[in-house]
Write a protein that holds these residues in place. Structure first.
Motif, short mmCIF file in Angstrom:
data_model
loop_
_atom_site.label_atom_id
_atom_site.label_comp_id
_atom_site.label_asym_id
_atom_site.label_seq_id
_atom_site.Cartn_x
_atom_site.Cartn_y
_atom_site.Cartn_z
N ALA A 132 0.81 -1.21 0.00
CA ALA A 132 0.00 0.00 0.00
C ALA A 132 0.85 1.27 0.00
CB ALA A 132 -0.94 -0.01 1.21
N GLU A 133 2.01 1.21 0.65
CA GLU A 133 2.86 2.40 0.80
C GLU A 133 3.89 2.54 -0.31
OE1 GLU A 133 2.48 1.63 5.59
OE2 GLU A 133 4.44 1.47 4.62
N LEU A 134 3.91 1.59 -1.24
CA LEU A 134 4.97 1.54 -2.25
C LEU A 134 4.72 2.46 -3.44
CD1 LEU A 134 7.57 0.19 -3.22
CD2 LEU A 134 6.21 -1.79 -3.93
N ALA A 135 3.48 2.90 -3.65
CA ALA A 135 3.14 3.63 -4.87
C ALA A 135 4.00 4.88 -5.11
CB ALA A 135 1.66 3.98 -4.87
N PRO A 136 4.19 5.77 -4.12
CA PRO A 136 5.00 6.96 -4.40
C PRO A 136 6.44 6.63 -4.79
CG PRO A 136 3.74 7.25 -2.39
CD PRO A 136 3.62 5.81 -2.77
N LEU A 137 7.03 5.62 -4.14
CA LEU A 137 8.39 5.21 -4.47
C LEU A 137 8.45 4.69 -5.90
CD1 LEU A 137 11.35 4.54 -3.72
CD2 LEU A 137 10.50 2.36 -2.85
N ALA A 138 7.44 3.91 -6.30
CA ALA A 138 7.43 3.34 -7.65
C ALA A 138 7.32 4.44 -8.70
CB ALA A 138 6.27 2.35 -7.78
N ARG A 139 6.46 5.41 -8.47
CA ARG A 139 6.33 6.51 -9.43
C ARG A 139 7.65 7.27 -9.56
NH1 ARG A 139 1.16 7.08 -6.91
NH2 ARG A 139 2.00 8.72 -5.55
N LEU A 140 8.33 7.49 -8.43
CA LEU A 140 9.61 8.19 -8.46
C LEU A 140 10.68 7.35 -9.12
CD1 LEU A 140 11.38 10.58 -7.49
CD2 LEU A 140 11.75 9.30 -5.37
N GLY A 141 10.75 6.08 -8.76
CA GLY A 141 11.82 5.23 -9.26
C GLY A 141 11.75 4.96 -10.75
N TYR A 142 10.53 4.93 -11.29
CA TYR A 142 10.36 4.60 -12.71
C TYR A 142 9.99 5.80 -13.57
CZ TYR A 142 10.29 -0.20 -10.93
OH TYR A 142 10.62 -1.39 -10.32
N SER A 145 11.76 5.85 -16.89
CA SER A 145 11.77 4.62 -17.67
C SER A 145 11.33 4.91 -19.11
CB SER A 145 10.83 3.59 -17.05
OG SER A 145 10.64 2.49 -17.92
N PRO A 146 12.00 4.31 -20.10
CA PRO A 146 11.62 4.53 -21.49
C PRO A 146 10.34 3.79 -21.87
CG PRO A 146 13.37 2.91 -21.38
CD PRO A 146 13.17 3.43 -19.98
N VAL A 147 9.82 2.95 -21.00
CA VAL A 147 8.59 2.21 -21.26
C VAL A 147 7.71 2.30 -20.02
CG1 VAL A 147 9.81 0.62 -22.79
CG2 VAL A 147 9.46 -0.01 -20.40
N GLY A 148 6.45 1.93 -20.18
CA GLY A 148 5.56 1.89 -19.03
C GLY A 148 5.94 0.76 -18.08
N PRO A 157 -2.40 -8.23 -6.15
CA PRO A 157 -2.72 -6.95 -6.79
C PRO A 157 -1.65 -6.49 -7.76
CG PRO A 157 -1.89 -6.59 -4.57
CD PRO A 157 -2.02 -8.08 -4.74
N ARG A 158 -2.03 -5.50 -8.57
CA ARG A 158 -1.09 -4.86 -9.46
C ARG A 158 -1.43 -3.37 -9.54
NH1 ARG A 158 -0.85 -6.94 -15.26
NH2 ARG A 158 -0.38 -8.88 -14.17
N ARG A 159 -0.44 -2.57 -9.96
CA ARG A 159 -0.67 -1.14 -10.13
C ARG A 159 0.21 -0.62 -11.26
NH1 ARG A 159 2.35 -0.49 -5.20
NH2 ARG A 159 0.47 0.08 -4.06
N VAL A 160 -0.22 0.46 -11.87
CA VAL A 160 0.55 1.13 -12.90
C VAL A 160 1.48 2.14 -12.22
CG1 VAL A 160 0.49 2.61 -14.93
CG2 VAL A 160 -1.24 0.84 -14.63
N ALA A 161 2.78 1.96 -12.39
CA ALA A 161 3.76 2.90 -11.82
C ALA A 161 4.14 3.97 -12.83
CB ALA A 161 5.01 2.13 -11.39
N ARG A 162 4.12 3.63 -14.11
CA ARG A 162 4.39 4.61 -15.17
C ARG A 162 3.57 4.22 -16.39
NH1 ARG A 162 7.41 8.52 -17.37
NH2 ARG A 162 8.20 8.28 -19.48
N ARG A 163 2.81 5.19 -16.91
CA ARG A 163 1.97 4.91 -18.07
C ARG A 163 2.73 5.21 -19.36
NH1 ARG A 163 -3.16 3.86 -16.72
NH2 ARG A 163 -3.86 4.48 -14.64
N HIS A 180 13.57 -3.16 -6.13
CA HIS A 180 13.76 -2.87 -7.55
C HIS A 180 13.44 -1.41 -7.86
CE1 HIS A 180 13.31 -3.13 -11.94
NE2 HIS A 180 14.10 -4.19 -11.85
N ALA A 181 12.32 -0.92 -7.34
CA ALA A 181 11.92 0.46 -7.61
C ALA A 181 12.90 1.47 -7.05
CB ALA A 181 10.52 0.72 -7.05
N SER A 182 13.61 1.11 -5.98
CA SER A 182 14.56 2.03 -5.36
C SER A 182 15.96 1.91 -5.95
CB SER A 182 14.62 1.79 -3.84
OG SER A 182 15.15 0.51 -3.56
#
Length: 218
Positions: A132-142, A145-148, A157-163, A180-182
């Motif tokens: 639940a707390e990982l989303a902000p880190l994932a958005r920052l870390g990726y 990224s050249p891809v989503g 569960p799953r979530r979109v970190a970069r579209r 991985h995200a960090s």
């Protein structure tokens, strides 16, 4: 958060202070000093970050490291961390959710510094909290990224970190996804799946040249 702090304290207590960690240039002693500086000396922490020295050559962090060179000094530094964050530190005003994932990641920095180890078995409630707390880190870390990027827990569960039109799925347990995200790419036990060319572009970008950030919530 305090449960993870207590577990991290025990790992610091058992660890060799001079052992390497996943943070480039930092030993276990450096990482403990970093946590104490972050929680009790935020202005010095900020000064070190602004100066951008080589890892392990930080001015103010280096002072704490030197004070902890003896067994007694290391024990005193550890007790400071175990006692909790200074109530005067603005970093603590965001509440537990802002720090739990950082403790989890730094815990693995210590555990995996010398190579792969068996994963910890965490309570289900804590695993759910990490996700639940990982989303902000994932958005920052990726964010570059050249891809989503889609994060996924196998069978969960799953979530979109970069579209983006083309995307990969990074799959693993929440602790591994946090690593991985960090930027702890080589240490993270994840699977990257997607179209072959998309996966190749992602792996070229996210490979072992992506260094672990010294402060995972920066």
């Amino acid at each position: 958060m305090e449960t993870e702090r207590a577990a991290l304290v025990e790992t610091f207590r058992r660890a060799d202070p001079d052992a390497p960690t996943l943070c480039e240039g930092w030993t276990v002693r450096h990482l403990l000093a970093h946590l104490v500086q972050r929680e009790h000396h935020p202005l010095r922490q900020a000064a070190d970050v602004i100066a951008r020295p080589r890892p392990g050559r930080e001015r103010f962090l280096g002072r704490l490291v030197e004070q902890a060179r003896t067994p007694a000094g290391y024990a005193a530094l550890l007790e400071t961390f175990a006692a909790g964050m200074s109530p005067r530190n603005p970093v603590g005003w965001a509440g537990d959710r802002a720090h739990h994932v950082e403790y989890v990641i730094h815990h693995e920095d210590v555990r995996r510094g010398r190579g792969p180890v068996d994963p910890r078995v965490l309570p289900p409630d804590q695993v759910r909290a990490i996700w639940a707390e990982l989303a902000p880190l994932a958005r920052l870390g990726y964010r570059r990224s050249p891809v989503g990027v889609v994060q996924a827990v196998p069978g969960g569960p799953r979530r979109v970190a970069r579209r983006a039109p083309d995307a990969v799925v990074v799959a693993g347990d929440p602790v591994e996804l946090a690593l991985h995200a960090s930027g702890r790419v080589e240490a993270a036990d994840v699977d990257v799946v997607g179209r072959a060319e998309t996966v190749e572009r992602f792996l070229r970008w996210s490979g072992p040249t992506v260094a672990a950030r010294e402060d995972v919530d920066a």
